[in-house]
Design a protein around this motif. Structure first.
Motif, PDB file in Angstrom:
ATOM      1  N   GLY A 206      -9.499  -6.960  11.643  1.00 43.78           N
ATOM      2  CA  GLY A 206      -7.359  -6.561  12.238  1.00 43.78           C
ATOM      3  C   GLY A 206      -7.100  -6.880  11.257  1.00 43.78           C
ATOM      4  O   GLY A 206      -5.955  -6.056  10.865  1.00 43.78           O
ATOM      5  N   HIS A 207      -6.914  -8.518  11.015  1.00 36.50           N
ATOM      6  CA  HIS A 207      -5.695  -9.008  10.520  1.00 36.50           C
ATOM      7  C   HIS A 207      -5.965  -8.469   8.866  1.00 36.50           C
ATOM      8  O   HIS A 207      -4.750  -7.908   7.621  1.00 36.50           O
ATOM      9  CB  HIS A 207      -5.987 -10.491  10.023  1.00 36.50           C
ATOM     10  CG  HIS A 207      -7.049 -11.237   9.209  1.00 36.50           C
ATOM     11  ND1 HIS A 207      -8.597 -11.481   9.245  1.00 36.50           N
ATOM     12  CD2 HIS A 207      -6.704 -11.826   8.021  1.00 36.50           C
ATOM     13  CE1 HIS A 207      -9.117 -12.006   8.484  1.00 36.50           C
ATOM     14  NE2 HIS A 207      -8.128 -12.622   7.916  1.00 36.50           N
ATOM     15  N   ALA A 208      -6.916  -8.113   8.402  1.00 36.60           N
ATOM     16  CA  ALA A 208      -7.174  -7.663   6.554  1.00 36.60           C
ATOM     17  C   ALA A 208      -7.015  -6.219   7.336  1.00 36.60           C
ATOM     18  O   ALA A 208      -5.465  -5.730   5.840  1.00 36.60           O
ATOM     19  CB  ALA A 208      -8.687  -7.492   5.996  1.00 36.60           C
ATOM     20  N   THR A 209      -6.287  -5.459   7.996  1.00 40.35           N
ATOM     21  CA  THR A 209      -6.568  -4.547   7.954  1.00 40.35           C
ATOM     22  C   THR A 209      -4.567  -3.563   8.171  1.00 40.35           C
ATOM     23  O   THR A 209      -4.018  -3.580   7.240  1.00 40.35           O
ATOM     24  CB  THR A 209      -6.415  -3.425   8.476  1.00 40.35           C
ATOM     25  OG1 THR A 209      -8.253  -3.322   9.319  1.00 40.35           O
ATOM     26  CG2 THR A 209      -6.198  -1.350   9.474  1.00 40.35           C
ATOM     27  N   LEU A 210      -4.046  -5.385   8.718  1.00 49.24           N
ATOM     28  CA  LEU A 210      -2.697  -5.214   8.780  1.00 49.24           C
ATOM     29  C   LEU A 210      -2.339  -5.638   7.271  1.00 49.24           C
ATOM     30  O   LEU A 210      -0.994  -5.241   6.817  1.00 49.24           O
ATOM     31  CB  LEU A 210      -2.547  -6.379   9.872  1.00 49.24           C
ATOM     32  CG  LEU A 210      -0.270  -6.969  10.171  1.00 49.24           C
ATOM     33  CD1 LEU A 210       0.045  -5.835   9.844  1.00 49.24           C
ATOM     34  CD2 LEU A 210      -0.946  -7.955  11.044  1.00 49.24           C
ATOM     35  N   ALA A 211      -3.144  -6.596   6.907  1.00 44.74           N
ATOM     36  CA  ALA A 211      -2.834  -7.483   5.741  1.00 44.74           C
ATOM     37  C   ALA A 211      -2.420  -5.821   3.821  1.00 44.74           C
ATOM     38  O   ALA A 211      -1.318  -5.910   3.666  1.00 44.74           O
ATOM     39  CB  ALA A 211      -3.559  -8.349   4.873  1.00 44.74           C
ATOM     40  N   THR A 212      -3.745  -5.056   4.139  1.00 44.30           N
ATOM     41  CA  THR A 212      -3.600  -4.533   3.468  1.00 44.30           C
ATOM     42  C   THR A 212      -2.264  -3.119   3.473  1.00 44.30           C
ATOM     43  O   THR A 212      -1.672  -2.519   3.217  1.00 44.30           O
ATOM     44  CB  THR A 212      -4.915  -3.554   4.137  1.00 44.30           C
ATOM     45  OG1 THR A 212      -5.956  -4.303   3.179  1.00 44.30           O
ATOM     46  CG2 THR A 212      -5.422  -2.383   2.890  1.00 44.30           C
ATOM     47  N   THR A 213      -2.471  -2.996   4.871  1.00 46.92           N
ATOM     48  CA  THR A 213      -1.043  -2.200   4.918  1.00 46.92           C
ATOM     49  C   THR A 213       0.014  -2.278   4.463  1.00 46.92           C
ATOM     50  O   THR A 213       1.027  -1.814   4.174  1.00 46.92           O
ATOM     51  CB  THR A 213      -1.693  -1.384   6.817  1.00 46.92           C
ATOM     52  OG1 THR A 213      -2.587  -0.911   6.954  1.00 46.92           O
ATOM     53  CG2 THR A 213       0.355  -0.391   7.147  1.00 46.92           C
ATOM     54  N   TRP A 214       1.086  -3.739   4.763  1.00 45.59           N
ATOM     55  CA  TRP A 214       1.677  -4.878   4.360  1.00 45.59           C
ATOM     56  C   TRP A 214       1.471  -4.182   2.628  1.00 45.59           C
ATOM     57  O   TRP A 214       2.454  -4.508   2.450  1.00 45.59           O
ATOM     58  CB  TRP A 214       1.625  -5.962   4.168  1.00 45.59           C
ATOM     59  CG  TRP A 214       2.254  -6.664   4.451  1.00 45.59           C
ATOM     60  CD1 TRP A 214       2.916  -7.942   3.337  1.00 45.59           C
ATOM     61  CD2 TRP A 214       4.084  -6.944   4.965  1.00 45.59           C
ATOM     62  NE1 TRP A 214       4.277  -8.482   3.110  1.00 45.59           N
ATOM     63  CE2 TRP A 214       4.316  -7.945   4.122  1.00 45.59           C
ATOM     64  CE3 TRP A 214       4.514  -5.586   6.109  1.00 45.59           C
ATOM     65  CZ2 TRP A 214       5.998  -7.893   4.499  1.00 45.59           C
ATOM     66  CZ3 TRP A 214       6.139  -6.505   6.296  1.00 45.59           C
ATOM     67  CH2 TRP A 214       6.855  -7.014   5.137  1.00 45.59           C
ATOM     68  N   ILE A 215       0.536  -4.053   2.077  1.00 48.50           N
ATOM     69  CA  ILE A 215       0.835  -4.493   0.398  1.00 48.50           C
ATOM     70  C   ILE A 215       0.914  -3.102   0.241  1.00 48.50           C
ATOM     71  O   ILE A 215       2.062  -2.569  -0.812  1.00 48.50           O
ATOM     72  CB  ILE A 215      -0.971  -4.472  -0.390  1.00 48.50           C
ATOM     73  CG1 ILE A 215      -0.520  -6.314  -0.136  1.00 48.50           C
ATOM     74  CG2 ILE A 215      -1.415  -3.612  -1.467  1.00 48.50           C
ATOM     75  CD1 ILE A 215       0.241  -7.267  -0.669  1.00 48.50           C
TER      76      ILE A 215
END
Length: 296
Positions: free
Chosen positions: A77-86
Motif C-alpha cells: 500500500g505505501h509504495a503504491t501511494l508513493a508511486t502515485t505521488w511521483i
C-alpha cells in the motif's frame, strides 16, 4: 553504466521524515526481476516499487511490481501511494483525477481527493488462524491480559494475508517485543505477510485506531506505516460488524509513532448497491530524487 531515475518518498505523511519511506523507480521496462531485486536490496527500504508498461493497457495505465530487500511482494500500500505521488508531482500526471495500476493481485484504482491520494482495495476476505491465542501472544511478546478479547485474532486479506491481533491499550502495543525468528517461521508456514497489532486506545486526536506491524517473513522487522495491513484491518472491522455497515464510514488510523515516524492512514468504507467499497490513502512527501547507476 545505465542510469535510471529513482525517488525516495515518505508515504502517509505530509511532513518529511515521517510516515513510511518507499523507493520508486518510474521506468523499469528494461529491468529484469533479478536486477529489480538487487536494486531493492541496495535501496534497503521496506519496499521499492517499479513501474512498467502494462500489457493490459486498455484497463491499466501502468504495471507495478514491489520488492522488499529479500523478495518480491504481491501488493504494497505505501509504495503504491508513493508511486502515485511521483506520477502526479514529477511525471506530468497532475491533470488526472485517477490512475489505474496493474498489480500481481489485480487492478488498483488510485484517485485524488481532499484527503490526498486514495486507493481502492480488493474486496476483503477473512479466515481463521490455526494457532491458539497463547502461541500468538508469545510470538508478539505480549501477555494474555494485553489482548482485547472482545475481538478475535483472524487473518484478513485485501491483497496480502495479515494476522490481526486486537490489543487493549496503546501502551501494550508499544510494549510488544516479538520473537522475530519464531514469528518469521510461523508466518512463512501460514502464508502470512505481516502481523498487525491494533487497538482502539489510539490516544491520538481524530484517530480511531493505533497500530504496529511486524513483517520478518518478508525481511522487514517492523514497518512504520502499512497500507495493505490497514486496508485488511478495515475489511476485518467491517466484516466482523465492529464498524457500521448500514452507512458510509470514514476514520483515521495512526501508526509509526513507536519508530519516530508518525503516519496517518485515511480509511473510507463506502456502501454500494451490491457491496461495500474500501479505500485507504493519505498524503506523501518526496525527500530524495536521484540517479541509480546500473552496470550493463
Amino acid at each position: 553504466m545505465k542510469k535510471i531515475s529513482i525517488y525516495h518518498v515518505d508515504a502517509f505523511t505530509s511532513v518529511a521524515f515521517g510516515g513510511n519511506p518507499a523507493g520508486v523507480v518510474p521506468d523499469a521496462n528494461n529491468l529484469t526481476s533479478e536486477m529489480m531485486q538487487k536494486i531493492a536490496k541496495e535501496v534497503n527500504l521496506s519496499e521499492t516499487a517499479f513501474l512498467q508498461t502494462s500489457e493490459n493497457s486498455h484497463a491499466a495505465d501502468f504495471r507495478i511490481r514491489y520488492f522488499s530487500p529479500t523478495n518480491e511482494i504481491d501488493f504494497c500500500g505505501h509504495a503504491t501511494l508513493a508511486t502515485t505521488w511521483i506520477l502526479l508531482t514529477e511525471l506530468g500526471y497532475n491533470n488526472r483525477s485517477s490512475i489505474t495500476l496493474e498489480t500481481n493481485v489485480g487492478l488498483i484504482e488510485m484517485e485524488l481527493s481532499s484527503e490526498g491520494i486514495m486507493m481502492t482495495q480488493l474486496s476483503p476476505k477473512l479466515k481463521e488462524i490455526n494457532s491458539d491465542l497463547e502461541h500468538i501472544v508469545e510470538l508478539v511478546g505480549l501477555r494474555i491480559d494485553d489482548i482485547d478479547q472482545r475481538f478475535a485474532c483472524k487473518l484478513s486479506y485485501t491483497g496480502n494475508w495479515h494476522l490481526l491481533v486486537p490489543v487493549k491499550t496503546k501502551e501494550a502495543v508499544d510494549r510488544a517485543k516479538p520473537n522475530f525468528e519464531f514469528l518469521s517461521q510461523h508466518n512463512q508456514m501460514n502464508n502470512i505477510c505481516t502481523t498487525h497489532l491494533f487497538t482502539f486506545d489510539s490516544q491520538e486526536e481524530g484517530c480511531l485506531l493505533y497500530t504496529r506491524d511486524f513483517a520478518p517473513a518478508v525481511g522487514i522487522l517492523e514497518d512504520p506505516v502499512t497500507g495493505s495491513a490497514n486496508g485488511a484491518l478495515a475489511g476485518y472491522l467491517y466484516l466482523e460488524g465492529i464498524v457500521p455497515s448500514d452507512r458510509d464510514y470514514k476514520f483515521t488510523i495512526a501508526q509509526g509513532h513507536k519508530l519516530g515516524r508518525p503516519g496517518y492512514v485515511k480509511v473510507e468504507i463506502l456502501q454500494g448497491s451490491e457491496s461495500a467499497k474500501f479505500k485507504i490513502g493519505g498524503k506523501a512527501v518526496t525527500t530524495i530524487a536521484g540517479i541509480f547507476q546500473i552496470p550493463l
